[in-house]
Design a protein around this motif. Sequence first.
Motif, short mmCIF file in Angstrom:
data_model
loop_
_atom_site.label_atom_id
_atom_site.label_comp_id
_atom_site.label_asym_id
_atom_site.label_seq_id
_atom_site.Cartn_x
_atom_site.Cartn_y
_atom_site.Cartn_z
N ARG A 86 31.99 -2.35 -21.05
CA ARG A 86 30.75 -1.30 -21.69
C ARG A 86 30.34 -1.03 -22.55
NH1 ARG A 86 35.37 0.42 -18.12
NH2 ARG A 86 36.62 1.64 -20.66
N ARG A 87 30.51 -1.95 -23.34
CA ARG A 87 30.07 -1.86 -24.61
C ARG A 87 28.49 -2.68 -24.77
NH1 ARG A 87 30.27 2.01 -25.91
NH2 ARG A 87 29.36 1.71 -27.95
N MET A 88 28.05 -3.47 -23.77
CA MET A 88 27.06 -4.25 -23.45
C MET A 88 26.50 -3.88 -21.65
SD MET A 88 29.41 -7.91 -23.87
CE MET A 88 31.07 -8.14 -25.06
N GLY A 89 25.42 -4.68 -22.05
CA GLY A 89 24.29 -3.70 -20.87
C GLY A 89 23.59 -5.61 -20.96
N ILE A 90 23.26 -5.55 -19.40
CA ILE A 90 22.99 -6.68 -18.96
C ILE A 90 21.88 -6.87 -18.57
CG2 ILE A 90 23.96 -7.97 -17.11
CD1 ILE A 90 24.18 -10.42 -18.57
N VAL A 91 20.86 -7.26 -18.80
CA VAL A 91 19.79 -7.39 -17.27
C VAL A 91 18.84 -9.46 -16.83
CG1 VAL A 91 16.91 -7.38 -17.24
CG2 VAL A 91 18.39 -5.64 -19.07
N PHE A 92 19.63 -8.93 -15.77
CA PHE A 92 18.53 -10.58 -15.26
C PHE A 92 17.94 -11.33 -14.76
CE2 PHE A 92 23.09 -8.78 -13.32
CZ PHE A 92 23.97 -9.81 -14.48
N GLN A 93 17.64 -11.80 -14.61
CA GLN A 93 16.01 -12.47 -14.75
C GLN A 93 14.95 -12.30 -13.47
OE1 GLN A 93 15.11 -16.57 -14.18
NE2 GLN A 93 13.29 -16.72 -13.16
N GLU A 94 15.42 -12.02 -11.97
CA GLU A 94 14.97 -10.87 -10.85
C GLU A 94 15.40 -9.31 -10.85
OE1 GLU A 94 12.62 -12.64 -10.22
OE2 GLU A 94 13.44 -14.12 -10.73
N GLY A 95 16.08 -8.65 -12.10
CA GLY A 95 16.59 -7.91 -11.86
C GLY A 95 17.68 -7.01 -10.96
N ALA A 96 17.96 -7.74 -10.29
CA ALA A 96 18.96 -7.78 -10.05
C ALA A 96 19.47 -5.82 -9.25
CB ALA A 96 20.88 -8.87 -9.96
N LEU A 97 18.22 -5.04 -8.73
CA LEU A 97 18.79 -4.24 -7.88
C LEU A 97 19.22 -3.81 -6.71
CD1 LEU A 97 15.85 -2.56 -8.88
CD2 LEU A 97 17.64 -2.84 -10.17
N PHE A 98 20.22 -2.93 -6.58
CA PHE A 98 21.01 -2.64 -4.94
C PHE A 98 19.43 -2.09 -4.43
CE2 PHE A 98 24.13 -1.59 -8.07
CZ PHE A 98 25.28 -3.28 -7.74
N SER A 100 19.58 -1.14 -1.23
CA SER A 100 20.18 -0.35 -0.25
C SER A 100 20.19 1.04 -1.19
CB SER A 100 21.11 -0.04 0.22
OG SER A 100 22.88 -0.79 -0.77
N LEU A 101 20.39 0.95 -2.55
CA LEU A 101 20.00 1.94 -2.83
C LEU A 101 18.78 2.47 -4.52
CD1 LEU A 101 23.55 1.38 -5.28
CD2 LEU A 101 23.33 2.47 -2.84
N SER A 102 18.72 4.03 -4.23
CA SER A 102 17.30 4.19 -5.06
C SER A 102 17.36 3.99 -6.49
CB SER A 102 17.16 5.58 -4.20
OG SER A 102 18.22 6.85 -5.57
N VAL A 103 16.05 4.17 -6.81
CA VAL A 103 16.45 4.19 -8.27
C VAL A 103 17.13 4.80 -9.15
CG1 VAL A 103 14.76 4.70 -10.82
CG2 VAL A 103 14.10 3.12 -8.15
N PHE A 104 17.19 6.75 -8.08
CA PHE A 104 18.29 7.34 -8.60
C PHE A 104 19.69 6.79 -8.98
CE2 PHE A 104 21.85 10.21 -8.58
CZ PHE A 104 21.09 10.78 -9.56
N PRO A 143 14.12 -0.02 -3.89
CA PRO A 143 13.73 -1.20 -5.08
C PRO A 143 12.49 -1.88 -4.33
CG PRO A 143 15.87 -1.30 -5.09
CD PRO A 143 15.73 0.18 -4.19
N ALA A 144 12.33 -2.27 -2.88
CA ALA A 144 10.94 -2.40 -2.56
C ALA A 144 9.77 -1.60 -2.28
CB ALA A 144 11.65 -1.68 -0.27
N GLU A 145 10.32 -0.33 -2.76
CA GLU A 145 8.81 0.07 -3.16
C GLU A 145 7.91 -0.17 -4.20
OE1 GLU A 145 8.46 4.27 -1.43
OE2 GLU A 145 10.26 4.26 -1.79
N LEU A 146 8.47 -0.82 -5.13
CA LEU A 146 8.37 -1.05 -6.65
C LEU A 146 7.73 -2.53 -6.77
CD1 LEU A 146 11.82 -0.01 -8.43
CD2 LEU A 146 9.58 1.03 -7.81
#
Length: 270
Positions: A86-98, A100-104, A143-146
């Motif tokens: 929880r003290r860490m955040g990670i950003v993967f090369q392709e973003g790896a967003l879900f 099926s979920l909105s940005v929010f 995500p598909a709209e971004l």
Amino acid sequence: MPDSPDIPVLELQNVSISFEDQPVLSDISFQLTKGTTMVLLGVAASGKSVLLKLVLSLLKPDAGKILVEGVDIVPVKESQLGKFRRRMGIVFQEGALFDSLSVFENVAYRLREEGEIDEAALERRVREVLGFVEMEQAIDKMPAELSGGMRRRVAIARAIVSDPEIMLYDSPTAGLDPVTAHNINVLLAKLRDVQHVTSLMVTHRLQDAFILSNFIYSAEKQELVPVDSNGGRQRCATCFLILRDGGIYFLGTEQELTASPDPYLRRYLA
């Protein structure tokens, strides 16, 4: 979190790991204090992404210690690693967003996982971090709209929503056009210089590393300015680590790197 800038937020001591008896990383040692960015460089298959996985405890080293805010997480059981992750955040090369979920909902996901049930507080925090990455206007999009750059910004918002002390970036500008890549670098500098987040960044783009080393984020101007633009009073907290054959081949500042007469480093920088 320790208040002293000299106390390491992240430290590796003599870390080694092998896969099927083949050494991947050997005797890796370094430390990062609060607000410092370390750029991890090296040719393909030199162990850069493996190092990130070790810090996240997705892999366990064969030897050595990995200290997060002074605590060795190597012997910590999986069931107890959550408080460190929880003290860490990670950003993967392709973003790896879900997809099926909105940005929010993508950005809110980690807060929900951590038990945040106050919807008003959750929305305030999501809007806050989306505003930080200049993406609040896309809060209801999928995500598909971004575009690729927008997806990367949302991924950064998701990574920082729980206010991590340590950020891990795996090629955050890969595949982006030069303008979008620059905008992502501005955002990384903003996290470093405004939020004082400690970061490990894997990249194949030397130009990204040099931008982070030579420029700081000006909150007043809301843009990057040369590191010596205020008479040299502001240090640029970025260092370089180059891996070769599983070990640390170089660790130091950009000035030390570019001034080195070492033939391998000269070829690498060419």
